[in-house]
Design a protein around this motif. Structure first.
Motif, short mmCIF file in Angstrom:
data_model
loop_
_atom_site.label_atom_id
_atom_site.label_comp_id
_atom_site.label_asym_id
_atom_site.label_seq_id
_atom_site.Cartn_x
_atom_site.Cartn_y
_atom_site.Cartn_z
N ARG B 158 0.82 -1.21 0.00
CA ARG B 158 0.00 0.00 0.00
C ARG B 158 0.86 1.27 0.00
O ARG B 158 0.58 2.21 -0.70
CB ARG B 158 -0.89 -0.05 1.25
N PHE B 159 1.91 1.28 0.81
CA PHE B 159 2.74 2.48 0.95
C PHE B 159 4.14 2.22 0.44
O PHE B 159 4.70 1.16 0.67
CB PHE B 159 2.81 2.92 2.42
N LYS B 160 4.68 3.22 -0.24
CA LYS B 160 6.03 3.05 -0.79
C LYS B 160 7.07 3.62 0.18
O LYS B 160 7.88 4.46 -0.18
CB LYS B 160 6.15 3.75 -2.15
N CYS B 161 7.03 3.19 1.44
CA CYS B 161 8.00 3.68 2.41
C CYS B 161 9.37 3.05 2.13
O CYS B 161 9.48 2.05 1.44
CB CYS B 161 7.60 3.30 3.83
N HIS B 162 10.41 3.66 2.70
CA HIS B 162 11.75 3.12 2.57
C HIS B 162 11.84 1.79 3.32
O HIS B 162 11.28 1.67 4.42
CB HIS B 162 12.75 4.12 3.15
N PRO B 163 12.55 0.78 2.76
CA PRO B 163 12.69 -0.51 3.46
C PRO B 163 13.24 -0.36 4.87
O PRO B 163 12.88 -1.14 5.75
CB PRO B 163 13.68 -1.28 2.59
N ILE B 164 14.10 0.67 5.09
CA ILE B 164 14.65 0.88 6.44
C ILE B 164 13.52 1.06 7.45
O ILE B 164 13.58 0.53 8.56
CB ILE B 164 15.61 2.10 6.47
N PHE B 165 12.47 1.80 7.03
CA PHE B 165 11.33 2.03 7.91
C PHE B 165 10.72 0.70 8.34
O PHE B 165 10.45 0.47 9.52
CB PHE B 165 10.29 2.91 7.20
N PHE B 166 10.53 -0.19 7.35
CA PHE B 166 9.90 -1.48 7.66
C PHE B 166 10.81 -2.37 8.52
O PHE B 166 10.35 -3.08 9.40
CB PHE B 166 9.52 -2.21 6.38
N ILE B 167 12.12 -2.31 8.24
CA ILE B 167 13.06 -3.14 9.01
C ILE B 167 13.06 -2.69 10.47
O ILE B 167 13.01 -3.50 11.39
CB ILE B 167 14.46 -3.08 8.37
N LEU B 168 13.07 -1.35 10.67
CA LEU B 168 13.03 -0.84 12.05
C LEU B 168 11.71 -1.19 12.72
O LEU B 168 11.67 -1.57 13.89
CB LEU B 168 13.26 0.68 12.06
N LEU B 169 10.61 -1.08 11.95
CA LEU B 169 9.31 -1.45 12.48
C LEU B 169 9.30 -2.91 12.92
O LEU B 169 8.82 -3.25 14.01
CB LEU B 169 8.23 -1.22 11.41
N GLY B 170 9.88 -3.78 12.07
CA GLY B 170 9.96 -5.19 12.40
C GLY B 170 10.76 -5.44 13.67
O GLY B 170 10.38 -6.25 14.52
N ALA B 171 11.88 -4.71 13.81
CA ALA B 171 12.72 -4.87 15.00
C ALA B 171 11.95 -4.46 16.25
O ALA B 171 11.97 -5.15 17.28
CB ALA B 171 13.99 -4.02 14.85
N VAL B 172 11.23 -3.31 16.17
CA VAL B 172 10.47 -2.83 17.33
C VAL B 172 9.34 -3.81 17.70
O VAL B 172 9.19 -4.18 18.87
CB VAL B 172 9.89 -1.42 17.04
N MET B 173 8.60 -4.25 16.68
CA MET B 173 7.50 -5.19 16.95
C MET B 173 8.03 -6.49 17.53
O MET B 173 7.44 -7.05 18.46
CB MET B 173 6.71 -5.49 15.66
N GLY B 174 9.14 -6.99 16.96
CA GLY B 174 9.75 -8.20 17.47
C GLY B 174 10.18 -8.05 18.92
O GLY B 174 9.94 -8.93 19.76
N GLY B 175 10.80 -6.90 19.24
CA GLY B 175 11.25 -6.64 20.61
C GLY B 175 10.09 -6.54 21.58
O GLY B 175 10.16 -7.02 22.71
N LEU B 176 8.98 -5.91 21.12
CA LEU B 176 7.83 -5.72 22.00
C LEU B 176 7.06 -7.00 22.25
O LEU B 176 6.66 -7.29 23.37
CB LEU B 176 6.87 -4.68 21.39
#
Lengths: 178, 178
Positions: B158-176
């Motif tokens: 849906r959104f053309k965000c930078h992959p870095i954004f998604f990788i950081l999001l994944g790290a945060v969600m994984g940590g939480l």
């Protein structure tokens, strides 16, 4: 200025690549294709060549892009860019920071990242399939490559060589029909 | 002197390891037997660390092995030894390709390579997913992982965000959630 841009783009790619090779495809696409430095077709060609030439695929692809854009200085910039994060991070780890990697929150964060990478790859795969499957010959090559790697466990090196030969063969057949 | 040996040994690894990071492992085993730079158990540890840290696997391992053998500059030397063959070979191929870009056979080869590369990326994706789902240990994790993965897919498409954004999001969600 372009040299610094090249270095910085590949520094980011190195820093946010987990697993190397194809895992850096989403980063490459964002940093290179969106800037107009290369297109999707060329990116696939770089991977094919990176796979059959000696060395690490990620390094080969980086060198290729740098050289295409700005010759030898460009290649050196992308090369330094892609290896610098590894050198810095591994040196820090070796200097006694390994305990950070053992923390459970860090392990969970990495697990979270591993879940994101396949999602990032999927749109790229869809795009590449659309672009590369131009006729029935290409579909056949895809099926053979997939089968040879997935079922027979054949090395990608042989798959790339075989696919190149089939490409020539199919083009000849098409040429005769036309 | 150790630097010269390191450069030369990793130059050879870069020259003969065709096909990326994992292809370097047998060469590193060989090195650990031949020169007492690191033991086999240290090597196993290196592979584990290199796999979970950012950066291409092969580069991480060369840096790590080099540091074990000769400190920080050993790591730098080993890494540059590893990537030097890539630089030379890729530049030669670039020259060749520039000259024969319009050649019909070269174009036919690339017509065959692109679907094969697309096929191998599909296999890479399947391998990634199987790693992710093998790590799952509880029904709770199956649900959270599936829901998260589905959400990532929607966001990525849906959104053309930078992959870095998604990788950081994944790290945060994984940590939480981990």
């Amino acid at each position: 200025m372009i040299y610094f841009q090249l270095f910085w783009a590949f520094f980011k790619i190195g820093l946010f690549t987990f697993g190397g090779g194809y895992a850096m495809l989403p980063m490459l696409q964002k940093e290179l294709v969106c800037r107009g430095w290369t297109d999707d077709d060329e990116l696939m060609d770089y991977y094919a060549i990176g796979q059959v030439t000696p060395g690490i695929i990620a390094v080969n692809v980086s060198t290729f892009v740098g050289y295409k854009i700005k010759g030898l200085p460009g290649a050196l910039c992308t090369l330094f860019g892609i290896v610098m994060p590894s050198i810095l991070i591994i040196s820090l780890l070796a200097a006694g920071l390994t305990y950070i990697w053992d923390l459970s929150v860090v392990q969970h964060a990495f697990k979270g990242i591993r879940l994101v990478i396949p999602a990032l790859l999927l749109p790229i795969i869809v795009k590449m399939l659309k672009k590369s499957l131009v006729d029935m010959g290409a579909v056949l090559i895809l099926a053979l490559a997939f089968g040879a790697n997935f079922v027979l466990g054949l090395s990608p090196v042989w798959i790339v060589i075989g696919a190149g030969c089939l490409g020539v063969l199919f083009s000849r057949i098409k040429g005769k029909k036309a | 002197m150790i630097y010269l040996t390191l450069f030369w040994e990793f130059f050879k690894v870069g020259l003969f390891a065709v096909g990326g990071g994992l292809a370097t492992i047998p060469f590193l085993y060989n090195l650990s037997e031949k020169l007492n730079w690191f033991s086999v158990s240290e090597l196993t540890n290196m592979i584990a660390v290199s796999e979970s840290t950012p950066g291409p696997l092969g580069v991480n391992m060369a840096t790590y092995a080099g540091i074990q053998a000769g400190g920080f500059w050993g790591g730098v030397t080993a890494t540059f030894g590893l990537v030097t063959p890539s630089l030379i070979v890729i530049i030669l191929i670039c020259h060749f390709l520039e000259k024969f870009k319009e050649n019909k056979t070269v174009q036919a080869v690339f017509y065959g390579l692109r679907p094969a590369v697309a096929g191998m990326i599909c296999i890479f994706l399947a391998a990634l997913l199987s790693v992710v789902f093998k790590e799952i240990k509880s029904p709770y994790e199956i649900i959270t992982s599936s829901v998260l993965f589905f959400c990532y897919l929607i966001l990525v498409f849906r959104f053309k965000c930078h992959p870095i954004f998604f990788i950081l999001l994944g790290a945060v969600m994984g940590g939480l959630l981990g």
